[in-house]
Design a protein around this motif. Structure first.
Motif, PDB file in Angstrom:
ATOM      1  N   GLY A   1       0.712  -1.163  -0.092  1.00 38.41           N
ATOM      2  CA  GLY A   1      -0.067   0.066  -0.147  1.00 38.41           C
ATOM      3  C   GLY A   1       0.958   1.278  -0.219  1.00 38.41           C
ATOM      4  O   GLY A   1       0.424   2.266  -0.474  1.00 38.41           O
TER       5      GLY A   1
ATOM      6  N   ALA B   1      -7.215  -0.328  -3.873  1.00 42.51           N
ATOM      7  CA  ALA B   1      -7.407  -1.460  -2.866  1.00 42.51           C
ATOM      8  C   ALA B   1      -8.386  -2.341  -3.457  1.00 42.51           C
ATOM      9  O   ALA B   1      -8.355  -3.527  -3.512  1.00 42.51           O
ATOM     10  CB  ALA B   1      -8.069  -0.988  -1.507  1.00 42.51           C
TER      11      ALA B   1
ATOM     12  N   ALA C   1      -8.140   0.970   3.319  1.00 43.07           N
ATOM     13  CA  ALA C   1      -8.475  -0.479   3.080  1.00 43.07           C
ATOM     14  C   ALA C   1      -9.744  -0.809   3.686  1.00 43.07           C
ATOM     15  O   ALA C   1     -10.627  -1.412   3.018  1.00 43.07           O
ATOM     16  CB  ALA C   1      -7.376  -1.482   3.605  1.00 43.07           C
TER      17      ALA C   1
ATOM     18  N   PHE D   1     -11.833  -3.881   2.048  1.00 37.25           N
ATOM     19  CA  PHE D   1     -10.803  -4.816   1.685  1.00 37.25           C
ATOM     20  C   PHE D   1     -11.062  -5.810   2.993  1.00 37.25           C
ATOM     21  O   PHE D   1     -10.848  -5.184   4.169  1.00 37.25           O
ATOM     22  CB  PHE D   1      -9.410  -4.396   1.766  1.00 37.25           C
TER      23      PHE D   1
ATOM     24  N   LEU E   1      -3.026  -7.236   0.726  1.00 39.29           N
ATOM     25  CA  LEU E   1      -2.670  -5.801   1.031  1.00 39.29           C
ATOM     26  C   LEU E   1      -1.931  -5.540   2.301  1.00 39.29           C
ATOM     27  O   LEU E   1      -2.128  -6.149   3.417  1.00 39.29           O
ATOM     28  CB  LEU E   1      -3.920  -5.251   1.010  1.00 39.29           C
TER      29      LEU E   1
ATOM     30  N   LEU F   1      -1.823   3.861  -2.829  1.00 42.71           N
ATOM     31  CA  LEU F   1      -3.050   3.234  -2.274  1.00 42.71           C
ATOM     32  C   LEU F   1      -4.202   4.485  -2.331  1.00 42.71           C
ATOM     33  O   LEU F   1      -3.900   5.638  -1.890  1.00 42.71           O
ATOM     34  CB  LEU F   1      -2.795   2.736  -0.794  1.00 42.71           C
TER      35      LEU F   1
END
Length: 454
Positions: free
Chosen positions: A80, A89, A110, A115, A99, A84
């Motif tokens: 990341g 993501a 995230a 995520f 990640l 990012l």
């Protein structure tokens, strides 16, 4: 049409859909840079979404295949810190990668993208209590611990939240990566990890096991540096890390199910750079790991994971600038150099000033039949070190209003960007199949002033 059809667009440096169209303009994802500049302005980071996804998929497939018989496959974690945002993501998730995040802010991105926590890893040498609690509350899959203080801190947070944290111990294996001092991370005299040679790694393992009610030791982690072009360092590091893996397993009578070899694989910034492909990297590392694990005999084989770093994001993006000033300067030896000033600079790419990083740039908005001139591409900031490309050749008819594209700026450029001289940061524009969309908008002066509460 691919980059290989344009002589000045070396295929290792540019994303897969980048080429010159019939008018000599650089195009990406079916759109030319003139139209992109008109719609989104300059400077701008331009991401080839198809290229990004294909690179992510290539790493996933290469390591799954190469390690299938070695360790039942391998997991690939996107860094990341390279770049990012919510869209990235989601791309990473959709392409089947994990990640890595190394701050509460990256973790928040995230979370915003939805995520899965189980596929996240939290890095960092000085994680705050708040960040550790944030990770535990989101059920992050692994926390890579970096100090004895952090181990105790994490155990306390897990106790208070009534959870059991999954942990990797970061080991400093004493391998000097052939890279810049500031991005080599496995020599002894640096801030990351627990030294293997000095016994600190073994002590860290024992500290985690002391807190086993609230900490689950998954395995060991190593990272020898960044922008690494061969596997020699990884071969030595893997041998040492696997040796410690076996020592811990036998001494404590426990199964460590994971082993993270790190990554930091290099990319091409100039035609002189020749990085290995994902398949070559995977095959070489799998051979080494298989040999080292076989030598251990009965020790159960851990599942391997790697962290390619910039190798996914870096080549997928170029930065588009507009030329403002072209000025010829006479040097002491009687020769001349032309300084080409663009509308960005060290605020959107600090790596040349920070690391002495080299980049490649080309005239992007037209073809030129003019001969080459010796040029230095510089930014607009009040620093003599504000240099984007130190030495390059550009067409001698370059003029104000032309567009320049600087290749391979997808990693660490937007992430390290600043508002120096109160300069709003550029947007990130993703292009795919003839469609462009902003995935990180351009900052405005209003954004800058919004934080000024004086």
């Amino acid at each position: 049409m691919s980059a290989t059809h344009s002589p000045d667009l070396h295929p290792r440096l540019w994303a897969e859909t980048v080429h010159r169209d019939a008018h000599g303009r650089i195009a990406v994802g079916g759109l030319d840079v003139v139209s992109l500049a008109e719609e989104f302005g300059t400077p701008a980071y331009v991401v080839d979404e198809q290229d990004f996804r294909h690179r992510a998929g290539a790493f996933r497939e290469a390591f799954a295949t190469a390690f299938a018989q070695v360790s039942g496959g391998a997991d690939v974690y996107y860094a990341g810190k390279a770049f990012l945002c919510s869209a990235v993501a989601r791309w990473v998730q959709q392409e089947g990668l994990g990640l890595d995040v190394c701050s509460g802010g990256e973790l928040a991105v995230a979370q915003r993208a939805g995520f899965p926590g189980a596929r996240l890893a939290l890095h960092g040498n000085n994680k705050s209590v708040a960040e550790l609690r944030q990770a535990l509350q989101y059920d992050v899959g692994r926390v890579v611990v970096d100090s004895l203080t952090e181990i105790d801190r994490l155990a306390q947070a897990a106790t208070e939240l009534g959870v059991r944290a999954r942990v990797l111990v970061r080991v400093t294996v004493g391998v000097e990566a052939h890279t810049h001092e500031f991005i080599a991370t496995a020599h002894e005299d640096q801030k990351f990890g627990f030294s293997l040679a000095g016994g600190a790694a073994q002590e860290a393992v024992e500290r985690v096991l002391h807190h086993r009610e609230h900490l689950e030791l998954l395995g060991l982690h190593s990272h020898i540096g960044s922008q690494i072009m061969d596997t020699a360092g990884f071969e030595v590091a893997a041998g040492r890390l696997i040796g410690l893996h076996a020592e811990v397993s036998r001494h404590h009578g426990i199964l460590l199910p994971e082993l993270d070899l790190g990554g930091g694989f290099g990319i091409a910034y100039t035609p002189a750079d020749d990085p290995l492909s994902p398949a070559e990297l995977a095959e070489r590392l799998a051979t080494v790991v298989d040999r080292e694990l076989a030598a251990l005999g009965e020790v159960p084989r851990p599942r391997i994971s790697v962290e390619p770093g910039r190798a996914i994001a870096g080549p997928s993006t170029f930065t588009l600038y507009e030329v403002g000033t072209v000025k010829e300067v006479r040097l002491e030896d009687g020769s001349t150099r032309t300084y080409v000033s663009v509308d960005g600079g060290m605020s959107d790419n600090v790596r040349p000033a920070l690391y002495g990083a080299d980049y490649t740039c080309v005239l992007a908005n037209r073809a030129s039949g003019a001969g080459p001139m010796r040029a230095r591409v510089v930014g607009r900031h009040c620093e003599s070190g504000d240099i984007l490309v130190r030495d390059t050749e550009l067409p001698a008819d370059l003029r104000a209003g032309d567009l320049l594209a600087v290749a391979a700026t997808g990693a660490y450029c937007r992430s390290l960007s600043s508002q120096y001289n109160h300069t709003p940061r550029p947007p990130v524009v993703a292009v795919r199949d003839g469609h462009a969309r902003v995935i990180v908008r351009r900052e405005t002066v209003e954004d800058l002033l919004a934080l000024d509460v004086g």
